[in-house]
Motif scaffolding. Structure first.
Motif, PDB file in Angstrom:
ATOM      1  N   ARG A   1       6.303   5.807  -5.198  1.00  0.00           N
ATOM      2  CA  ARG A   1       4.401   5.911  -5.180  1.00  0.00           C
ATOM      3  C   ARG A   1       3.840   7.038  -6.313  1.00  0.00           C
TER       4      ARG A   1
ATOM      5  N   GLU B   1       3.668   4.813  -9.245  1.00  0.00           N
ATOM      6  CA  GLU B   1       3.068   3.635 -10.050  1.00  0.00           C
ATOM      7  C   GLU B   1       1.588   3.025  -8.946  1.00  0.00           C
ATOM      8  N   ILE B   2       0.377   4.030  -8.900  1.00  0.00           N
ATOM      9  CA  ILE B   2      -0.591   3.457  -7.456  1.00  0.00           C
ATOM     10  C   ILE B   2      -1.363   3.143  -8.130  1.00  0.00           C
ATOM     11  N   ASP B   3      -2.301   2.787  -7.629  1.00  0.00           N
ATOM     12  CA  ASP B   3      -3.939   2.153  -7.931  1.00  0.00           C
ATOM     13  C   ASP B   3      -4.556   3.073  -7.199  1.00  0.00           C
ATOM     14  N   ASP B   4      -5.274   3.598  -7.790  1.00  0.00           N
ATOM     15  CA  ASP B   4      -6.013   5.359  -8.162  1.00  0.00           C
ATOM     16  C   ASP B   4      -7.307   5.172  -7.454  1.00  0.00           C
ATOM     17  N   ARG B   5      -7.735   3.728  -7.721  1.00  0.00           N
ATOM     18  CA  ARG B   5      -9.003   3.095  -7.018  1.00  0.00           C
ATOM     19  C   ARG B   5      -8.809   3.060  -5.133  1.00  0.00           C
ATOM     20  N   HIS B   6      -7.916   2.981  -4.936  1.00  0.00           N
ATOM     21  CA  HIS B   6      -7.682   2.346  -3.664  1.00  0.00           C
ATOM     22  C   HIS B   6      -6.461   3.311  -2.713  1.00  0.00           C
ATOM     23  N   ASP B   7      -6.116   4.140  -3.724  1.00  0.00           N
ATOM     24  CA  ASP B   7      -4.517   4.985  -3.075  1.00  0.00           C
ATOM     25  C   ASP B   7      -5.433   6.236  -3.167  1.00  0.00           C
TER      26      ASP B   7
END
Length: 291
Positions: A273, A275-281
């Motif tokens: 967790r 490298e995740i997309d902070d716009r969605h997670d």
């Protein structure tokens, strides 16, 4: 009420069944069945074994990382109840014991591991408001109300087998997860003293922090015009994040609150967790917000 009535019906006339948040003999001798030895690699506690920690990776990792960031075991201290028959104690409040015998000879109750705080029970309530304005108002109102509720429901008179001279759990919990470095724990008056830092940590691990990460609130966040008048205490925050939030149109009250969370480090991040997309997670945010 029915449950309490059934419980009282099973008691003898001289017996009571107090409601407690914890097991009074946690950390005293062989308090569990089966018994385990303390001084395990996770807690490194004189009193409790690693086996008392739930096995989900989050919990031993929290305990290990708090100790690693702090540079020592946590330091939990509560006043010891004393009366005319109390023995004379050998060690004062600034003493750090090296054995159970030394700990028992102190003039207060001492504990050294996260389970003494996070092992306490409670009813946790999650509230969801209709929008962020209501959420901010509710946050501020609860800040004044919850200490009263804490006093009314006080049910933690024991720690490590001793009777304490207070009976709420909040201070015990706060101390059990205090991950501040020695430099962060120093008095604000000595903040100008030169200390070496660690660039991997928020504020290089040298920014003075007045209290544990798990404690009372630092500021009010409501959108009312007079909210600022109640925020009359200094607050440790990340200035870069504060200015970024202001530039993005976030109002000052809320920007201060969010920026002050970034004065702390996340304690647990799972490898899958990062490298995740902070716009969605929201995992990255919750790693700070929830601890």
């Amino acid at each position: 009420q029915l449950r309490r009535a059934r419980l009282r019906a099973a008691l003898r006339p001289e017996e009571v069944a107090p409601t407690l948040t914890h097991f009074p003999l946690l950390g005293v001798g062989d308090f569990s069945e089966p018994a385990f030895e303390p001084q395990g690699p996770v807690l490194q506690s004189m009193f409790v074994p690693d086996e008392v920690v739930f096995t989900h990776p989050r919990f031993p990792t929290l305990a290990r990382n708090i100790r690693a960031r702090r540079g020592s075991n946590v330091d939990i201290r509560r006043p010891k109840l004393k009366d005319a028959n109390s023995a004379q104690f050998e060690h004062a409040s600034d003493f750090v014991p090296r054995s159970v015998e030394e700990a028992n000879a102190m003039d207060h109750v001492y504990a050294d591991a996260m389970p003494f705080g996070m092992g306490l029970s409670c009813v946790q309530v999650t509230m969801q408001a209709a929008n962020i304005s209501q959420s901010r108002l509710l946050y501020d109102q609860l800040a004044a109300l919850t200490p009263v509720l804490l006093a009314l429901t006080a049910a933690t008179p024991f720690m490590r087998g001793w009777i304490c001279d207070d009976d709420v759990r909040w201070g015990q919990i706060s101390q059990s997860v205090d991950d501040r470095t020695p430099a962060e724990r120093r008095p604000a008056a000595s903040a100008h003293d030169a200390v070496s830092g660690d660039d991997r940590l928020a504020g290089s691990g040298t920014r003075p922090l007045a209290k544990s990460r798990y404690d009372g609130i630092d500021c009010y966040i409501g959108a009312r015009a007079d909210t600022a008048t109640f925020n009359d205490m200094p607050i440790a925050m990340d200035q870069e994040h504060f200015e970024q939030l202001l530039g993005a149109g976030v109002d000052c009250m809320l920007a201060r609150h969010v920026a002050h969370l970034f004065a702390r480090d996340p304690l647990v991040i799972f490898a899958d967790r990062i490298e995740i997309d902070d716009r969605h997670d929201i995992d990255h945010w919750e790693n700070l917000q929830s601890t």
